[in-house]
Scaffold this active site. Structure first.
Site, PDB file in Angstrom:
ATOM      1  N   LYS A  18      36.021 -27.103-112.359  1.00  0.00           N
ATOM      2  CA  LYS A  18      34.739 -27.696-111.950  1.00  0.00           C
ATOM      3  C   LYS A  18      34.582 -29.144-112.395  1.00  0.00           C
ATOM      4  O   LYS A  18      33.870 -29.926-111.756  1.00  0.00           O
ATOM      5  CB  LYS A  18      33.593 -26.860-112.500  1.00  0.00           C
ATOM      6  CG  LYS A  18      33.352 -25.542-111.774  1.00  0.00           C
ATOM      7  CD  LYS A  18      32.687 -25.772-110.430  1.00  0.00           C
ATOM      8  CE  LYS A  18      32.225 -24.472-109.799  1.00  0.00           C
ATOM      9  NZ  LYS A  18      31.555 -24.688-108.505  1.00  0.00           N
ATOM     10  N   SER A  49      41.592 -20.382-111.560  1.00  0.00           N
ATOM     11  CA  SER A  49      40.588 -21.446-111.504  1.00  0.00           C
ATOM     12  C   SER A  49      39.834 -21.688-112.800  1.00  0.00           C
ATOM     13  O   SER A  49      39.231 -22.744-112.972  1.00  0.00           O
ATOM     14  CB  SER A  49      39.590 -21.142-110.380  1.00  0.00           C
ATOM     15  OG  SER A  49      38.952 -19.900-110.614  1.00  0.00           O
TER      16      SER A  49
END
Length: 406
Positions: A56, A308
């Site tokens: 992110k 991720s």
């Protein structure tokens, strides 16, 4: 749509340069274990080793960096209970601007503390993300702060897409890239990058939990639809809907979307930790869950799974690991009906000790209505070297006259 795509691709190339000094170029490594398990040549792109523990930060930093100086100096605001919050807080600190993160009151303490550790102001508001998001919009207007959307923004998508650029450069002739789907920013960016660089040759597969399965439904309806997510280990992808921009990119550039169940996510987390020594949160483990459970549906032989993020809740992790150990036959539970007299439990423990079973927990209940008077229900949780040891223990206990219930 084509102009937007070209714009985002140009932004992506710029983002790649801007992010070099502030984020990690995370490693990609070949996993012999997952290759042998799935019959494919499996590589792992380790965004769980990224700064703040997830991908992110790429999109957040590039978005904030790209704001005009007078706008940026007034600060940024967002609503998030997870990785996006940390990405924005870290980026704001690096760019020396104020930031405010609105988090639901139900956000775990460790996540709140993580955001505060980057120097951001935190406001707890509402019970769910939507409450926090509305409050962030309101406060952004009042304070003149810019809202940083977690996924439905060209700059954010471009920042996340740098992962795709790195994969193509580091792995070479990859066949397929497997990516988690939440709001769609990550897979949108990666899909644009790899489709452009490979002239459409590389396939992109998205994965989401069945608990929040909105992508395939949205694709079938021809528009983003809103769902009500159920609790999931993959809490990092529990969004109600895709963005309009991410939906269009997914519709045009993603080849396949798969859904996985909670047990499959738990197994992926467990195997990543035990066999590759990598801590992945539930969302980060989605590509491995898909490879383990639906490998035959995934095209190509040389595949890259994007891990991720690694910001796993430790209490959840404990439950996942215990479940994994039980599933693998390394931890066993047995329930006995024992005469409630001195020496009964000692006899049981002697049999288990001879088989080198390590006792983790014992519960003793004299008042269970299913147990005969004068007996007690005893539950034993123990470590064993294999499932066969448990079977042997049950056999010896029954031969000694002990009633084994389960």
């Amino acid at each position: 749509m084509s102009k937007s795509v070209d714009d985002i691709l140009n932004l992506m190339l710029k983002a790649s340069e801007i992010l070099k000094p502030v984020t990690h170029r995370t490693p990609v490594f070949h996993s012999a274990f997952f290759s042998s398990l799935t019959g494919k040549c499996v590589y792992l792109k380790l965004e769980n080793l990224q700064k703040t523990g997830s991908f992110k930060v790429r999109g957040a930093y590039f978005k904030i960096y790209s704001l005009p100086e007078d706008v940026r100096s007034r600060g940024v605001i967002t609503a998030s209970s997870g990785n996006h919050a940390q990405g924005v807080a870290y980026s704001a600190r690096e760019l020396n601007i104020p930031s405010l993160i609105v988090m639901p009151e139900t956000a775990p303490t460790y996540k709140v503390n993580a955001v505060k550790s980057y120097g951001s102001e935190v406001l707890l508001y509402g019970q769910i993300y939507d409450d926090a998001f509305k409050k962030a919009l309101e406060l952004g207007e009042e304070r003149g702060m810019t809202l940083i959307h977690p996924f439905n923004d060209p700059y954010v998508i471009a920042g996340q897409g740098t992962i795709g650029l790195e994969i193509v450069e580091d792995v070479g002739a990859v066949d397929t890239i497997i990516v988690p789907i939440g709001g769609g920013g990550l897979i949108a960016g990666i899909a644009l990058a790899v489709k452009k660089l490979s002239n459409g040759r590389v396939k992109v597969v998205g994965v989401e939990p069945s608990a929040a399965a909105k992508t395939r439904l949205s694709l079938s309806m021809g528009r983003p639809v809103t769902v009500s997510p159920q609790p999931s280990l993959a809490d990092g992808v529990l969004t109600k809907s895709l963005g309009d921009l991410t939906f269009e990119i997914i519709r045009n550039y993603v080849d396949l979307v798969l859904e996985v169940e909670e047990d499959q996510i738990a197994r992926a987390i467990y195997l990543l930790l035990e066999r590759t020594k990598l801590l992945a949160e539930g969302a980060g483990a989605l590509p491995i869950a898909a490879l383990l459970s639906r490998s035959e549906e995934i095209p190509g032989d040389k595949v890259v799974a994007v891990i991720s993020g690694g910001n796993a809740d430790l209490t959840t992790l404990y439950r996942v690991l215990m479940r994994g150990l039980i599933r693998e036959g390394r931890v066993a539970r047995i329930t006995l009906s024992l005469k409630d007299v001195p020496g009964s439990l000692e006899k049981v423990l002697k049999i288990l000790a001879d088989l080198r079973c390590n006792i983790l927990d014992i519960s003793h209940d004299r008042f269970d209505l299913d147990i005969k008077p004068g007996y007690a229900k005893v539950k034993i949780l123990m470590e064993v070297s294999s499932e066969q040891v448990t079977k042997t223990a049950v056999k010896r206990l029954r031969e000694s006259g002990v009633e084994v219930l389960e």
